[in-house]
Design a protein around this motif. Sequence first.
Motif, PDB file in Angstrom:
ATOM      1  N   PHE A  25       5.753   3.619  -7.892  1.00  0.00           N
ATOM      2  CA  PHE A  25       5.379   2.427  -7.126  1.00  0.00           C
ATOM      3  C   PHE A  25       4.279   1.636  -7.846  1.00  0.00           C
ATOM      4  O   PHE A  25       3.413   1.048  -7.207  1.00  0.00           O
ATOM      5  N   ALA A  26       4.356   1.623  -9.159  1.00  0.00           N
ATOM      6  CA  ALA A  26       3.312   0.951  -9.942  1.00  0.00           C
ATOM      7  C   ALA A  26       3.207  -0.529  -9.610  1.00  0.00           C
ATOM      8  O   ALA A  26       2.105  -1.087  -9.541  1.00  0.00           O
ATOM      9  N   ALA A  27       4.338  -1.198  -9.373  1.00  0.00           N
ATOM     10  CA  ALA A  27       4.319  -2.638  -9.118  1.00  0.00           C
ATOM     11  C   ALA A  27       3.658  -2.988  -7.795  1.00  0.00           C
ATOM     12  O   ALA A  27       3.032  -4.049  -7.661  1.00  0.00           O
ATOM     13  N   GLU A  28       3.788  -2.106  -6.803  1.00  0.00           N
ATOM     14  CA  GLU A  28       3.273  -2.388  -5.465  1.00  0.00           C
ATOM     15  C   GLU A  28       1.901  -1.771  -5.200  1.00  0.00           C
ATOM     16  O   GLU A  28       1.249  -2.080  -4.192  1.00  0.00           O
ATOM     17  N   ALA A  29       1.455  -0.882  -6.077  1.00  0.00           N
ATOM     18  CA  ALA A  29       0.313  -0.019  -5.776  1.00  0.00           C
ATOM     19  C   ALA A  29      -0.968  -0.787  -5.453  1.00  0.00           C
ATOM     20  O   ALA A  29      -1.693  -0.423  -4.516  1.00  0.00           O
ATOM     21  N   ASP A  30      -1.291  -1.830  -6.209  1.00  0.00           N
ATOM     22  CA  ASP A  30      -2.534  -2.567  -5.958  1.00  0.00           C
ATOM     23  C   ASP A  30      -2.541  -3.179  -4.557  1.00  0.00           C
ATOM     24  O   ASP A  30      -3.524  -3.063  -3.815  1.00  0.00           O
ATOM     25  N   ALA A  31      -1.454  -3.842  -4.197  1.00  0.00           N
ATOM     26  CA  ALA A  31      -1.376  -4.486  -2.882  1.00  0.00           C
ATOM     27  C   ALA A  31      -1.394  -3.445  -1.761  1.00  0.00           C
ATOM     28  O   ALA A  31      -2.061  -3.638  -0.737  1.00  0.00           O
ATOM     29  N   TRP A  32      -0.677  -2.341  -1.939  1.00  0.00           N
ATOM     30  CA  TRP A  32      -0.653  -1.293  -0.924  1.00  0.00           C
ATOM     31  C   TRP A  32      -2.043  -0.696  -0.717  1.00  0.00           C
ATOM     32  O   TRP A  32      -2.477  -0.493   0.414  1.00  0.00           O
ATOM     33  N   LEU A  33      -2.723  -0.417  -1.802  1.00  0.00           N
ATOM     34  CA  LEU A  33      -4.062   0.170  -1.711  1.00  0.00           C
ATOM     35  C   LEU A  33      -5.009  -0.744  -0.937  1.00  0.00           C
ATOM     36  O   LEU A  33      -5.732  -0.297  -0.037  1.00  0.00           O
ATOM     37  N   ALA A  34      -5.013  -2.024  -1.268  1.00  0.00           N
ATOM     38  CA  ALA A  34      -5.914  -2.963  -0.605  1.00  0.00           C
ATOM     39  C   ALA A  34      -5.595  -3.089   0.880  1.00  0.00           C
ATOM     40  O   ALA A  34      -6.493  -3.056   1.730  1.00  0.00           O
ATOM     41  N   GLN A  35      -4.309  -3.228   1.215  1.00  0.00           N
ATOM     42  CA  GLN A  35      -3.945  -3.425   2.620  1.00  0.00           C
ATOM     43  C   GLN A  35      -4.213  -2.180   3.457  1.00  0.00           C
ATOM     44  O   GLN A  35      -4.766  -2.268   4.560  1.00  0.00           O
ATOM     45  N   LEU A  36      -3.843  -1.011   2.956  1.00  0.00           N
ATOM     46  CA  LEU A  36      -4.058   0.208   3.734  1.00  0.00           C
ATOM     47  C   LEU A  36      -5.546   0.517   3.880  1.00  0.00           C
ATOM     48  O   LEU A  36      -5.988   0.995   4.926  1.00  0.00           O
ATOM     49  N   GLY A  37      -6.322   0.238   2.850  1.00  0.00           N
ATOM     50  CA  GLY A  37      -7.758   0.467   2.950  1.00  0.00           C
ATOM     51  C   GLY A  37      -8.406  -0.358   4.042  1.00  0.00           C
ATOM     52  O   GLY A  37      -9.318   0.102   4.734  1.00  0.00           O
ATOM     53  N   ARG A  38      -7.895  -1.582   4.248  1.00  0.00           N
ATOM     54  CA  ARG A  38      -8.442  -2.481   5.268  1.00  0.00           C
ATOM     55  C   ARG A  38      -7.922  -2.180   6.665  1.00  0.00           C
ATOM     56  O   ARG A  38      -8.664  -2.300   7.642  1.00  0.00           O
ATOM     57  N   GLU A  39      -6.647  -1.827   6.793  1.00  0.00           N
ATOM     58  CA  GLU A  39      -5.976  -1.897   8.088  1.00  0.00           C
ATOM     59  C   GLU A  39      -5.695  -0.557   8.770  1.00  0.00           C
ATOM     60  O   GLU A  39      -5.371  -0.543   9.961  1.00  0.00           O
ATOM     61  N   ILE A  40      -5.819   0.549   8.075  1.00  0.00           N
ATOM     62  CA  ILE A  40      -5.570   1.849   8.714  1.00  0.00           C
ATOM     63  C   ILE A  40      -6.810   2.249   9.523  1.00  0.00           C
ATOM     64  O   ILE A  40      -7.945   2.093   9.046  1.00  0.00           O
TER      65      ILE A  40
END
Length: 200
Positions: A25-40
């Motif tokens: 998931f290298a292509a999505e990893a940056d966006a996933w990390l930022a969103q989950l860090g904020r919203e979970i």
Amino acid sequence: MGLWGGAPEWIELSGGRLLWWPGAFAAEADAWLAQLGREIPWRQHRLRLFGRELDEPRLSCWMGEAAYRYSGRTRAPEPWHPLVAEMRRRLEALCERPFNGVLLNLYRDGRDSMGWHADDEPELGPDPLIASVSLGAGRRFLLRHGGGERRELMLDHGSLLVMAGEMQHHWQHALPRMAGVTEARINLTFRYLPPQGREE
């Protein structure tokens, strides 16, 4: 064996199977990390160790369709976050297995860790398949077999690790502390709780 390569491959181990895909998931990893860090809704949970109550050395969130009991505590589920639900769909297609729960862990830096354990709770059934997505700081992942064999992987940003077969009967795993790691890591371990193992 191909265990250290960049392409997905199922590896047969002594008493289990392992899929290791570093760049899944290298292509999505940056966006996933930022969103989950904020919203979970991350929480500091407590655990009982040798008769004492201690803070777990990480933040976590149990998400899914049923309560889950582990480490001596029953966790009520948070509802599916839209991004996590999309990750679940992709992993179900890849693994050809359903998932109805996920444990999310936030390791704030290299001082946070996970001790030796197996995902062998009765609620997971006899031979659970655990699909683990890693985001953020790379961390060492240790595996040890009851017969003495050991393995070590570096779980990097965007990687996928799947443990299947009889892994949880014969192997334990751990995420040790790592000096010098100052960035956070988010790990999502997707799993399936059979209906007879659920606490509604």
